[in-house]
Write an enzyme that holds these catalytic residues in place. Sequence first.
Site, PDB file in Angstrom:
ATOM      1  N   HIS A 306       0.849  -1.194   0.000  1.00 37.31           N
ATOM      2  CA  HIS A 306       0.000   0.000   0.000  1.00 37.31           C
ATOM      3  C   HIS A 306       0.881   1.239   0.000  1.00 37.31           C
ATOM      4  O   HIS A 306       1.979   1.241   0.574  1.00 37.31           O
ATOM      5  CB  HIS A 306      -0.907   0.012   1.238  1.00 37.31           C
ATOM      6  CG  HIS A 306      -2.028   1.002   1.154  1.00 37.31           C
ATOM      7  ND1 HIS A 306      -1.871   2.314   1.522  1.00 37.31           N
ATOM      8  CD2 HIS A 306      -3.312   0.877   0.738  1.00 37.31           C
ATOM      9  CE1 HIS A 306      -3.014   2.952   1.340  1.00 37.31           C
ATOM     10  NE2 HIS A 306      -3.900   2.117   0.869  1.00 37.31           N
ATOM     11  N   ASP A 363      -7.862  -4.025  -0.909  1.00 39.33           N
ATOM     12  CA  ASP A 363      -8.360  -4.193  -2.270  1.00 39.33           C
ATOM     13  C   ASP A 363      -8.352  -5.659  -2.693  1.00 39.33           C
ATOM     14  O   ASP A 363      -9.233  -6.113  -3.422  1.00 39.33           O
ATOM     15  CB  ASP A 363      -7.520  -3.367  -3.252  1.00 39.33           C
ATOM     16  CG  ASP A 363      -7.585  -1.888  -2.955  1.00 39.33           C
ATOM     17  OD1 ASP A 363      -8.706  -1.372  -2.830  1.00 39.33           O
ATOM     18  OD2 ASP A 363      -6.532  -1.252  -2.827  1.00 39.33           O
TER      19      ASP A 363
END
Length: 428
Positions: A306, A363
């Site tokens: 991330h 995600d």
Amino acid sequence: MTDQTVSMKMPGGDHDYPVLEGTVGPEVVDIRKLYPQTGMFTYDPGFTSTASCESAITYIDGEKGILLHRGYPIDQLAEQSSFMEVAYLLLQGELPTAAELDHFTYTISRHTMVHEQLATFFRGFRRDAHPMAIMCGVVGALSAFYHDSTDITDPEQRMIASHRLIAKMPTLVAMAFKYSLGQPFMYPLNSLSYTGNFLRMTFGVPAEPYEVNPIVENAMRRIFILHADHEQNASTSTVRLAGSSGANPFACIAAGIACLWGPAHGGANEAALNMLREIGDVKRIPEYIARAKDKDDPFRLMGFGHRVYKNFDPRAKVMKATADEVLKELNISDPVLDVAKELEQIALNDDYFIEKKLYPNVDFYSGVILNAIGFPTDMFTALFALARTVGWVAQWNEMIADPEQKIGRPRQLYTGHTQRDYVPVDQR
């Protein structure tokens, strides 16, 4: 503000700049007087080292894997609260009492319907239009239907617009889904929860009653909460920047939706699922792992690591448990899900991934869950926009009320031609 200052040595002399201190997080050097005093700007592409505003809504510590909404840890909210509670918290600053929550929920539920003419608006799009293309247009068009809540100087109108956006977004997203299928739009049913109502509008049909699966409903509740706000990300910054000009709230949220559409932002879960489909079979995972480790191969594993979190994404922990629950409940046999589970185990145990802190992120898991529930991949980002609207609205309200806020006007490092004279076309 602390008593500290930072001294900068400039060609014209030294200048001291105050250091500002938040309740938690890095201290900030206040350089608002830098240009007037020195004639110089700072250069910060992407604004990754620049605080553009003061905010009391969300705090992230990427190194420690911390995400707080108004001080409350995201995992506690996702496990224990309702989406309406989180929405109230982000908007008002505190968790609601039972009476406040009932009133807020009632208010939101009475704004869930949209103007009937919007159905005609939908029919102006092709059936195969991307849901985000539709959402950009339809949400922006809300300002043409709700003139009585576009005066941003009126706190009451700002709150009415905020409630309308939160309430109508599930209806509009469900309509975008139904439109792509050629099925009739489903009206809201206010006796259901926020997430239950959305599921019914999305998957129900007028010909028969729709039973909300509590496991799926709980999964959507968590997904909405986990995506509700994420500090000053690209789309939130876009909403604030648009709002700084005095634009109406519907236009500002439409701008946020447009920014979220980008594959580097809201489209990441769609990209992660497409990657799983590309791999296709558990037997091919070692091949793709090797490609991910090869510096000369452009292939990248989507859904891992991330931009902010250099530790395990705290939202991903909740999503992992949710994915396990949904897959067990629905008992789906899908090669893509088999690939996802195997890839997850490899990433959590492989030294390469551990060393580089490439943990599965929110995600990765949300894409798996939404696919299992039955959403097509092009709906993923629209669902993200639905949830993030709460955060956008809270951030927009905070910005409007901030006396320090000015219209956004980033500077630049100019590298083009210096002044030169125009040459007539017959002399060139």
